[in-house]
Design a protein around this motif. Sequence first.
Motif, short mmCIF file in Angstrom:
data_model
loop_
_atom_site.label_atom_id
_atom_site.label_comp_id
_atom_site.label_asym_id
_atom_site.label_seq_id
_atom_site.Cartn_x
_atom_site.Cartn_y
_atom_site.Cartn_z
N TYR A 255 33.01 0.90 -27.55
CA TYR A 255 31.71 0.44 -27.79
C TYR A 255 31.65 -0.31 -29.19
O TYR A 255 31.07 -1.47 -29.07
N GLN A 256 32.11 0.15 -30.02
CA GLN A 256 32.14 -0.56 -31.52
C GLN A 256 32.46 -1.92 -31.48
O GLN A 256 31.77 -2.99 -31.83
N ASP A 331 22.30 1.23 -30.33
CA ASP A 331 22.08 0.49 -31.90
C ASP A 331 23.54 0.44 -32.52
O ASP A 331 24.11 1.64 -32.91
N PRO A 332 23.89 -0.73 -32.84
CA PRO A 332 25.24 -0.79 -33.65
C PRO A 332 25.58 -0.18 -34.86
O PRO A 332 26.43 0.62 -35.04
N GLU A 333 24.30 -0.10 -35.61
CA GLU A 333 24.33 0.70 -36.90
C GLU A 333 24.57 1.97 -36.97
O GLU A 333 25.43 2.79 -37.44
N PRO A 334 23.59 2.79 -36.18
CA PRO A 334 23.80 4.16 -36.09
C PRO A 334 25.02 4.57 -35.36
O PRO A 334 25.74 5.76 -35.53
N ARG A 338 28.63 7.26 -36.45
CA ARG A 338 28.93 8.49 -35.57
C ARG A 338 29.88 9.41 -36.23
O ARG A 338 30.71 9.02 -37.19
N PRO A 339 29.84 10.63 -36.08
CA PRO A 339 30.86 11.92 -36.60
C PRO A 339 32.08 11.38 -36.49
O PRO A 339 32.75 10.82 -35.60
#
Length: 366
Positions: A255-256, A331-334, A338-339
Amino acid sequence: MLLSEMPAIAEWLEQRLRDAHNEILFENYIFAGGDWPRRVVRILCDKAAAGVEVYITLDALGSRSFPGAWAAELRAAGARLHWYHHLQTKGLEKRLRRSHRRIIVVDGEWAAVGGFAIADDWLTGVPGTVPYREMLFACRGHLAEQGRQVFFRHRPESLPSPGTAASFPSDTLWWGFGRFVEGAPPKNLAVRRRLLAAIRAAHRSIWIATPYFNPDPIVLRAVYHAVQRGVDVRLLLAGRITDHPLLRFGIQAYYQKLMRRGVHIYEYEGAFLHAKYLLVDDSWASIGSANLDFLSLWFNHELNLELRAPLAALLLHTLFLREFAQARNIDPEPWRKRPRWRRVVEWFLVRIDRWVQAHALGQRRY
């Protein structure tokens, strides 16, 4: 006709089978035991006993839970049941190439393709609580005759004459044009080739719905180049409700990078999204059995229907908008925050995925 609700798909399929007068051609990857499948088997048995020519092709792995008693009932009624690639150790590489195709042709008049399966899970929503999100596209006319030819390429029999089926005017006279695209690796990679060509030719938009997104590096590169050209690239993927939670983790590992390159990602929230369809520039569409992953593109036998049809494109565009509205836009920023444990799992799964693809594809050229 385009259907995305499984209850409506099941009702349409049953009605078309009941209305058959001369011939039923039925191929699917998954045909499992259960209440709804039993109802379908009963219809097929009744039709075969009434003199309708019934041909059934099932994949030996995907339909491994198909009850043996049902097979005996079908054959006793006169249906011709064919198992695609029985599992055995001899010729293992060939046997591992499964038939993931879904097609139904009735009386040479109606043909339907999609990602649907004949299993209660599709109607009860297991592992969720509502029916799967699916896709069935049905058409008449010359595409139905093409569908007969496509069907019998997976059969030991030669193509029979169409019999006395009535002749319907071609749907393409008013909705556009279409053709079947068969993927039959290792020699025929037509599904991958056509999808790749469509992505490379896109000018405005590429919207993709697939439960499993894991294409090879060349397809990914074409997607990234499309974004660089200013194309609106959106992926509609399965969300928390999925049949393969670990596989979802592996898909999320990318995803990133996808979002950093400008790809918009949506995860469908309300049900398990199992449909496979693609719309390019609101003018070219592909609907069928192929996921956008390396198994469908390089190994499984797949069947898509490629459409250049304004009405079908409008229906798909409307469907996409509805599904995007019911999906979670990542949403790319949250996501970047991620953990750490998720990052570790994703890193591990990416390494496994790269190893599997490298060894599965071997020296094959992309």
